[in-house]
Every structure is written in C-alpha cells, then in structure tokens.
Design an enzyme around this catalytic site. Structure first.
Site, PDB file in Angstrom:
ATOM      1  N   ASN A  55      -0.026   0.567   5.791  1.00 25.46           N
ATOM      2  CA  ASN A  55       1.366   0.553   4.736  1.00 25.46           C
ATOM      3  C   ASN A  55       2.347  -1.050   5.591  1.00 25.46           C
ATOM      4  O   ASN A  55       2.986  -0.791   6.442  1.00 25.46           O
ATOM      5  CB  ASN A  55       1.850   0.526   4.275  1.00 25.46           C
ATOM      6  CG  ASN A  55       2.965   0.303   2.770  1.00 25.46           C
ATOM      7  OD1 ASN A  55       4.436   0.855   3.414  1.00 25.46           O
ATOM      8  ND2 ASN A  55       2.913  -1.152   3.231  1.00 25.46           N
ATOM      9  N   GLY A  56       2.534  -2.490   5.471  1.00 24.47           N
ATOM     10  CA  GLY A  56       2.612  -3.349   6.104  1.00 24.47           C
ATOM     11  C   GLY A  56       1.478  -4.181   5.962  1.00 24.47           C
ATOM     12  O   GLY A  56       0.578  -4.830   5.452  1.00 24.47           O
TER      13      GLY A  56
ATOM     14  N   GLY B  55      -0.507   1.067  -5.256  1.00 29.01           N
ATOM     15  CA  GLY B  55      -1.549   0.147  -4.885  1.00 29.01           C
ATOM     16  C   GLY B  55      -2.513   0.394  -5.599  1.00 29.01           C
ATOM     17  O   GLY B  55      -2.995   1.913  -5.721  1.00 29.01           O
TER      18      GLY B  55
ATOM     19  N   CYS C  76      12.103 -12.430   0.928  1.00 30.14           N
ATOM     20  CA  CYS C  76      11.548 -13.626  -0.020  1.00 30.14           C
ATOM     21  C   CYS C  76      12.399 -14.690  -0.646  1.00 30.14           C
ATOM     22  O   CYS C  76      12.179 -15.608  -1.456  1.00 30.14           O
ATOM     23  CB  CYS C  76      11.171 -12.812  -1.190  1.00 30.14           C
ATOM     24  SG  CYS C  76      12.175 -11.188  -1.156  1.00 30.14           S
TER      25      CYS C  76
ATOM     26  N   CYS D 210      13.028  -3.807   3.943  1.00 25.08           N
ATOM     27  CA  CYS D 210      12.476  -4.552   2.393  1.00 25.08           C
ATOM     28  C   CYS D 210      13.549  -4.210   1.838  1.00 25.08           C
ATOM     29  O   CYS D 210      13.435  -3.613   0.727  1.00 25.08           O
ATOM     30  CB  CYS D 210      11.060  -4.548   2.009  1.00 25.08           C
ATOM     31  SG  CYS D 210      10.468  -5.639   0.943  1.00 25.08           S
TER      32      CYS D 210
ATOM     33  N   TYR E 192      11.947  -3.769  -7.020  1.00 24.62           N
ATOM     34  CA  TYR E 192      10.745  -3.537  -7.876  1.00 24.62           C
ATOM     35  C   TYR E 192       9.507  -2.624  -7.425  1.00 24.62           C
ATOM     36  O   TYR E 192       9.617  -2.018  -8.004  1.00 24.62           O
ATOM     37  CB  TYR E 192       9.937  -4.928  -7.753  1.00 24.62           C
ATOM     38  CG  TYR E 192       8.411  -5.227  -8.478  1.00 24.62           C
ATOM     39  CD1 TYR E 192       8.638  -5.034  -9.601  1.00 24.62           C
ATOM     40  CD2 TYR E 192       7.734  -4.896  -7.397  1.00 24.62           C
ATOM     41  CE1 TYR E 192       7.008  -5.038  -9.911  1.00 24.62           C
ATOM     42  CE2 TYR E 192       6.186  -4.470  -7.701  1.00 24.62           C
ATOM     43  CZ  TYR E 192       5.711  -4.696  -9.882  1.00 24.62           C
ATOM     44  OH  TYR E 192       4.526  -4.406  -9.788  1.00 24.62           O
TER      45      TYR E 192
ATOM     46  N   CYS F  94      15.461  -6.699   5.130  1.00 29.81           N
ATOM     47  CA  CYS F  94      15.312  -8.365   4.550  1.00 29.81           C
ATOM     48  C   CYS F  94      15.156  -9.007   3.507  1.00 29.81           C
ATOM     49  O   CYS F  94      15.058  -8.108   2.729  1.00 29.81           O
ATOM     50  CB  CYS F  94      14.026  -7.475   5.249  1.00 29.81           C
ATOM     51  SG  CYS F  94      12.313  -9.466   5.524  1.00 29.81           S
TER      52      CYS F  94
ATOM     53  N   CYS G 149       0.546  -0.833   0.322  1.00 31.70           N
ATOM     54  CA  CYS G 149      -0.029  -0.115   0.155  1.00 31.70           C
ATOM     55  C   CYS G 149       0.801   1.640  -0.198  1.00 31.70           C
ATOM     56  O   CYS G 149       1.724   1.533   0.206  1.00 31.70           O
ATOM     57  CB  CYS G 149      -1.000   0.087   1.580  1.00 31.70           C
ATOM     58  SG  CYS G 149      -2.241  -1.719   1.501  1.00 31.70           S
TER      59      CYS G 149
ATOM     60  N   CYS H 292       6.381 -13.235   0.932  1.00 36.66           N
ATOM     61  CA  CYS H 292       6.010 -12.000   2.004  1.00 36.66           C
ATOM     62  C   CYS H 292       5.388 -12.322   2.898  1.00 36.66           C
ATOM     63  O   CYS H 292       4.023 -12.452   2.244  1.00 36.66           O
ATOM     64  CB  CYS H 292       6.369 -11.074   0.869  1.00 36.66           C
ATOM     65  SG  CYS H 292       7.027  -9.589   2.751  1.00 36.66           S
TER      66      CYS H 292
HETATM   67  P1  5GP Z   1       5.842 -13.546 -13.238  1.00 33.70           P
HETATM   68  O1  5GP Z   1       7.208 -14.075 -14.541  1.00 33.70           O
HETATM   69  O2  5GP Z   1       6.463 -14.615 -12.455  1.00 33.70           O
HETATM   70  O3  5GP Z   1       4.262 -14.795 -13.930  1.00 33.70           O
HETATM   71  O4  5GP Z   1       5.795 -12.562 -13.589  1.00 33.70           O
HETATM   72  C1  5GP Z   1       6.857 -12.179 -13.348  1.00 33.70           C
HETATM   73  C2  5GP Z   1       6.371  -9.958 -13.862  1.00 33.70           C
HETATM   74  O5  5GP Z   1       6.061  -9.797 -12.004  1.00 33.70           O
HETATM   75  C3  5GP Z   1       7.900  -9.317 -12.834  1.00 33.70           C
HETATM   76  O6  5GP Z   1       7.863  -8.341 -14.504  1.00 33.70           O
HETATM   77  C4  5GP Z   1       8.200  -8.700 -12.329  1.00 33.70           C
HETATM   78  O7  5GP Z   1       8.889  -6.909 -12.570  1.00 33.70           O
HETATM   79  C5  5GP Z   1       6.555  -8.570 -11.729  1.00 33.70           C
HETATM   80  N1  5GP Z   1       6.551  -8.253 -10.514  1.00 33.70           N
HETATM   81  C6  5GP Z   1       7.267  -8.799  -9.978  1.00 33.70           C
HETATM   82  N2  5GP Z   1       6.890  -8.913  -8.226  1.00 33.70           N
HETATM   83  C7  5GP Z   1       5.401  -8.085  -8.393  1.00 33.70           C
HETATM   84  C8  5GP Z   1       4.947  -7.268  -7.467  1.00 33.70           C
HETATM   85  O8  5GP Z   1       4.548  -8.046  -5.734  1.00 33.70           O
HETATM   86  N3  5GP Z   1       3.638  -7.108  -8.121  1.00 33.70           N
HETATM   87  C9  5GP Z   1       3.964  -6.646  -8.774  1.00 33.70           C
HETATM   88  N4  5GP Z   1       2.475  -5.965  -9.602  1.00 33.70           N
HETATM   89  N5  5GP Z   1       4.071  -6.762 -10.164  1.00 33.70           N
HETATM   90  C10 5GP Z   1       5.268  -8.086  -9.618  1.00 33.70           C
HETATM   91 MG    MG Z   2       7.790  -6.486 -13.899  1.00 33.23          MG
END
Ligand code: 5GP
Ligand code: MG
Length: 474
Positions: free
Chosen positions: A102-103, A28, A450, A248, A254, A447, A2, A395
């Site tokens: 958030n968390g 979010g 994951c 984190c 990401y 952390c 969030c 996570c």
């Molecule tokens: P996968 O190939 O595992 O289906 O998806 C990987 C993609 O999901 C990567 O491009 C990455 O940027 C994205 N991604 C990784 N973690 C998260 C997350 O927590 N939320 C969102 N929206 N995308 C994520």
């Molecule tokens: Mg991506």
C-alpha cells in the site's frame, strides 16, 4: 490506494485474510487477492472486482495454510489489469516470496529503468515489482536484511507485508505515510491497514507498526528491527535521519473508515473536529445542515454541533454501488451521482441548506450534487462547506488524486469554483483549521502536500511537479 493484510500462524488463515479484506474494501475495489502458505509452499488466488464477488467456498479449498497475506487494490500505479493485481509472488534464489503493497514509490520509474538496463525483466507495471527485484539482487544473506537493503533504495510511501513459506514480514516506510497496525489473536498475529479489520476478526490491537519498523513473524515469535537512518535520503535537509513523519492527512479526511483508529487518533473524532472548525471559519445563517454521504457525515455532525443548525440526512445514498470515484474510468464516474444519491424533498424544499462534504477534487460531482439539491430537492439557498482545504497538488504517495490539470483548485480561485459548482456560497477549511488537533500535540507530523505542495519525500520520477512545487508561493 490499497488495503493490505497479513496473517501469521492462525487456523483458516485464508478466511481471516478474506474477512480483513472485506473490512478494508473501501480502500480499493478494482482487484483483490490472497496468498497463503502451509509451511512448504505458497498458494494464490487473485481476481478483478470486489472481495465478496471474487471469493467463493471453492476458492478457499486451494488456499491452505496458517499464514496468509492479502490485498485490495485501487490502482495508483499501473493500469487496471489482473497482471497488476496483488499480492505479487516471485521465485528467487531465496525461495518463494510474495508481497502486498500500500503506497506509491516516487523513484520507481528511475529504479526500473536502471534495472532494465542491467537486464531485469518485469512482469507488471507496478512500482511494487521494483522492490522484489531489489530484494532478489541484494547481496545480504538473510531475507530480512535483503528487504531492508531494498527498502533503503526506494523513496516514497510503502506499507508492506511479505509472505514466505514460513514467515510473515511487515514493513512501514520511515515517514509512515500509510497506516499499518498489528493485532493478536490466539497464538497468532494479524497485520492490517486499519483497525476496523482487526475488529471484524476479534483480534486484539497490539500497536501500530512504527514508521521505519520491520517486523518478522516466525516460529520464534515477533522480531522488531528498523530501517537504517538515512532511508529516504535525497531529502537534503534531513539526510541522516528519518526526519519528520508524514502521516497522510487525507486518510483522516476521506480515505479511512470512520470506525478506525489511525496514527493514534480516531478517524471519526478527527472528521467531526474538521467540521467544527469549518463552522467556526465559515458560519452561515441556514435552516439545515446535510452531509454528502458517506464521506461527509462526521464532518457535517461536527458542523451542526458547532453552529447549532439542525442536522438532517437530506441526501440518501444507495449502498449497493461502490464509491463511484474508485472506478478508474471517467465515464462511469459521471453518471454515478444520480444512481448513488437522492434528495429528500420534504427536508429541503424552500430551505437554506448547508451541504458538507469532505473534499472537492475535480468539482464535477459537487456541481451535480448542488444541482440535484436545488432542482430536485427544491432548496432555496445552497451553502457548500468542505471539511478540507482546496486540493491543488497531486499525491505521489498513494492517494489517487488526478493530475494537476484535472484538479479544479489548481486553476480556479474559491470564487471561481463556487461559480462552477453553482452554490450560493462556498467555504473550505483553512490549512490552520485542518491542523486544529495539533494544538494538543504540536509534534504530530502529517503530510498535507495535496493542499500545500510541501512534498516531504523527493519526486525523482516527476521532476516537473517537484520544480513547480518548489516555486510555489504559500
Ligand atoms: P468532485 O466534486 O471533485 O468531482 O468529487 C468530490 C467527491 O469525491 C467527494 O465527495 C469526495 O468524498 C470524493 N473523493 C475525494 N477523494 C477521493 C478519492 O481519493 N477517492 C474516492 N473514491 N473519492 C474521493
Ligand atoms: Mg464523498
């Protein structure tokens, strides 16, 4: 996951909160809300959807006052439902109190069961509501002490902003899992998840809220206090102090926006560093480096710089679609790839292509991207490079990673994942490589549960994972 914001003593507080939420939209996209106070009462507006869709001029007419808090939600706890949208407001003996969180708490289910046994009635499925019950039941006198009392009983990740009729209070858990910063603007203050929100409203960055810090903004100014040592107890090896921090690392990999400064470091620079390190660890003869936009861009630039292979935007992203992964329903996510990305054939045809992305979660998106680059783009070879280690553990501190069953790296080796995504080669950043920046400051504590299963804060609500993690071989 969030995004949260708090505004203290600024004209048009609701509009400022709205702008900050706009800048935090990447954190979010499921629901959003703003609550304001005009010094005598709290006003509220919450809706499902994007900030830009939910708020109109007329919404703001009801949101008067110079104090506000706001929230954008990406469900990590509780289902997708307006009942679980935040901020969340209650009336208790101390008056009206609103919260944005958030968390993710790791003992919320346990605490909730106890509270329900004692007769408490819950309105939502959110772990956040547990905090409100604990505050309402605290025997302390001052609100800030009730909040500290409540926070001393919860475990896990929490960056919080509270709103009363005349105060804003911000709290960050002793581990500092989630970011929270303070900005200053013309006699007032702004608290936000990321610095990019401060930039948008021309607020001047003051500081991060330190892990374990509680800050009250009221007419006396800004008062800092701390959660007591021993918070997050249940951690046997450090029961009498906050112990190590647990920023984190996935925020840097990401989640956060690349134009934010987080935990004292620029996100963009961190990502480029991961990419550079990745190029050192997994070099390859290739003609072009392309990112999976947007999350892979900075790391791909780092990879290209380090390897000397030219960088190109070989995949073009349609920006009018949210991050597909944010949608909680699997079915939407799956058809998303084609809608979101399209390859530029002229750049890829017959080429040996390095494709850089930030992470692999389930592997399904990645497989579709590889397929698209080969089939539609005409690439000769595809070398997938991932700027983080394999995600093998869920996570419990606020990132919405799926269950262990769905995490591809929890069950497959790197070679098996390569076969699944059908790439010619696959290289992940190592755990040591991920920590490249620590060479400058070995005391920085992140952390990385994951990747490693090293859960720094106990997991009373998920004992099976806690047991599995403690048996792991690293
Ligand atoms: P996968 O190939 O595992 O289906 O998806 C990987 C993609 O999901 C990567 O491009 C990455 O940027 C994205 N991604 C990784 N973690 C998260 C997350 O927590 N939320 C969102 N929206 N995308 C994520
Ligand atoms: Mg991506």
């Amino acid at each position: 996951m969030c995004g949260i914001v708090g505004i203290y003593n600024l004209p048009e507080a609701s509009k400022l909160a709205y702008l900050c939420l706009y800048a935090l939209q990447h954190r979010g996209q499921e629901s959003c809300g703003i609550m304001t106070s005009d010094g005598s009462q709290i006003f509220s507006y919450k809706a499902m959807g994007l900030v830009s869709d939910c708020f109109t001029e007329s919404t703001f007419q009801h949101l008067s006052g110079e104090h506000a808090i706001g929230h954008v939600r990406y469900s990590t706890s509780g289902t997708s439902d307006i009942k679980n949208a935040q901020p969340f407001v209650v009336n208790f003996s101390g008056g009206q109190l609103a919260i944005a969180h958030n968390g993710n708490l790791t003992n919320a289910a346990q605490l909730r069961a106890r509270l329900e046994n004692e007769g408490a009635i819950f309105q939502s499925a959110m772990d956040t509501e547990v905090i409100m019950h604990l505050i309402a039941r605290s025997s302390k006198k001052a609100l800030v002490d009730k909040i500290i009392d409540a926070c001393s009983q919860v475990l896990g990740a929490y960056s919080l902003v509270f709103l009363t009729k005349d105060e804003v209070i911000a709290v960050r858990d002793p581990k500092g899992f989630r970011p929270l910063v303070i900005g200053k603007k013309e006699g007032g203050y702004i608290v936000a998840s990321e610095t990019c929100a401060l930039d948008l409203v021309d607020a001047q960055f003051v500081s991060e809220i330190a892990p374990g810090e509680v800050i009250v903004f009221n007419k006396l100014g800004l008062m800092r206090s701390r959660l007591p040592a021993g918070c997050m107890e249940g951690i046997p090896h450090e029961a009498s102090s906050y112990g190590k921090r647990a920023y984190c690392i996935f925020e840097h990999i990401y989640f956060a926006r690349p134009d934010s400064t987080l935990f004292g470091r620029d996100v963009y620079e961190m990502r480029k560093g991961f990419g550079r390190q990745l190029a050192k660890e997994h070099p390859v003869d290739a003609d072009v480096v392309i990112p999976v936009p947007d999350s892979g861009v900075a790391a791909a630039i780092g990879f290209a710089e380090e390897s000397g292979i030219p960088f190109q935007m070989g995949l073009i992203r349609n920006h009018y679609i949210g991050r597909t992964f944010i949608e909680p329903e699997q079915s939407i996510r799956h058809f998303g790839v084609k809608i979101k990305l399209n390859p530029i054939r002229e750049l890829l045809k017959g080429k040996r292509v390095v494709v850089v992305d930030d992470s692999i979660v389930r592997g399904t998106t990645c497989m579709k991207i590889v397929n698209m680059i080969r089939e539609k783009g005409g690439a000769k070879e595809i070398h997938m490079r991932i700027s983080s280690p394999p995600i093998a553990w869920p996570c419990f501190y606020g990132i919405d990673t799926p269950t262990r069953k769905e995490l591809i790296a929890a069950h497959k080796s790197v070679e098996e994942i390569r076969q699944f995504i059908t790439a010619d080669s696959l290289g992940y950043l190592s755990i040591q490589g991920l920590r490249w920046f620590k060479m400058q400051n070995p005391d920085e504590e992140f952390c990385d549960a994951c990747f490693t299963g090293n859960y720094t804060v106990d997991l009373p609500d998920t004992p099976e994972i806690a047991a599995m993690a403690s048996r792991r071989k690293i």
